[in-house]
Design a protein around this motif. Structure first.
Motif, PDB file in Angstrom:
ATOM      1  N   PRO A  27     -65.297 -11.225  65.340  1.00 20.12           N
ATOM      2  CA  PRO A  27     -65.729 -11.371  63.937  1.00 20.12           C
ATOM      3  C   PRO A  27     -66.709 -10.271  63.510  1.00 20.12           C
ATOM      4  N   ARG A  28     -67.634  -9.940  64.375  1.00 16.66           N
ATOM      5  CA  ARG A  28     -68.593  -8.867  64.055  1.00 16.66           C
ATOM      6  C   ARG A  28     -67.887  -7.512  63.954  1.00 16.66           C
ATOM      7  N   ALA A  29     -66.946  -7.269  64.856  1.00 15.90           N
ATOM      8  CA  ALA A  29     -66.215  -6.008  64.833  1.00 15.90           C
ATOM      9  C   ALA A  29     -65.370  -5.886  63.568  1.00 15.90           C
ATOM     10  N   ALA A  30     -64.776  -6.987  63.129  1.00 17.40           N
ATOM     11  CA  ALA A  30     -63.961  -6.958  61.911  1.00 17.40           C
ATOM     12  C   ALA A  30     -64.817  -6.632  60.691  1.00 17.40           C
ATOM     13  N   VAL A  31     -66.023  -7.181  60.635  1.00 20.59           N
ATOM     14  CA  VAL A  31     -66.923  -6.884  59.521  1.00 20.59           C
ATOM     15  C   VAL A  31     -67.446  -5.456  59.628  1.00 20.59           C
ATOM     16  N   ALA A  32     -67.742  -5.010  60.829  1.00 23.86           N
ATOM     17  CA  ALA A  32     -68.315  -3.673  61.024  1.00 23.86           C
ATOM     18  C   ALA A  32     -67.324  -2.563  60.700  1.00 23.86           C
ATOM     19  N   VAL A  33     -66.043  -2.849  60.741  1.00 28.25           N
ATOM     20  CA  VAL A  33     -65.038  -1.817  60.492  1.00 28.25           C
ATOM     21  C   VAL A  33     -64.949  -1.471  58.998  1.00 28.25           C
ATOM     22  N   VAL A  34     -65.356  -2.359  58.121  1.00 34.95           N
ATOM     23  CA  VAL A  34     -65.218  -2.140  56.675  1.00 34.95           C
ATOM     24  C   VAL A  34     -65.961  -0.879  56.202  1.00 34.95           C
ATOM     25  N   PRO A  35     -67.231  -0.668  56.553  1.00 34.25           N
ATOM     26  CA  PRO A  35     -67.889   0.568  56.100  1.00 34.25           C
ATOM     27  C   PRO A  35     -67.211   1.836  56.609  1.00 34.25           C
TER      28      PRO A  35
END
Length: 103
Positions: A27-35
């Motif tokens: 979940p953290r990796a999925a959010v971190a990929v957006v920027p």
């Protein structure tokens, strides 16, 4: 687009910090990929708009990445990663307000 970039960095930091502690990193990796996706879009649009200067843009991109790495490593000794993300978001927002690319 710079303002969108600023918002994505800030929101990603907030969302990652608010996710409950878990042993699952996805979940953290999925959010971190957006920027990173928005940053890649910004760079791709720059290359599309300024094709005649693509060599210069690519060199500036590589030098910026190298300089950013050194600065990030130095800042990690001073601030937490989340603080760096927030400061980066504010810096990009200020740049978006005062920096206009000529057509």
């Amino acid at each position: 687009l710079l303002l969108l970039l600023s918002v994505t960095y800030s929101l990603a930091g907030i969302v990652i910090a608010s996710l409950t502690t878990s042993h699952i990193i996805w979940p953290r990796a999925a959010v971190a990929v957006v920027p990173f996706v928005v940053t890649g879009l910004f760079v791709a649009l720059l290359f599309e708009r300024y094709t005649a200067r693509s060599g210069f843009l690519y060199a500036a991109d590589l030098l910026g990445a190298a300089g950013g790495l050194v600065i990030a490593l130095l800042l990690l000794n001073i601030w937490s990663p989340f603080t760096i993300v927030y400061v980066l978001g504010v810096l990009i927002a200020v740049l978006a307000l005062f920096f206009d690319l000529p057509e």
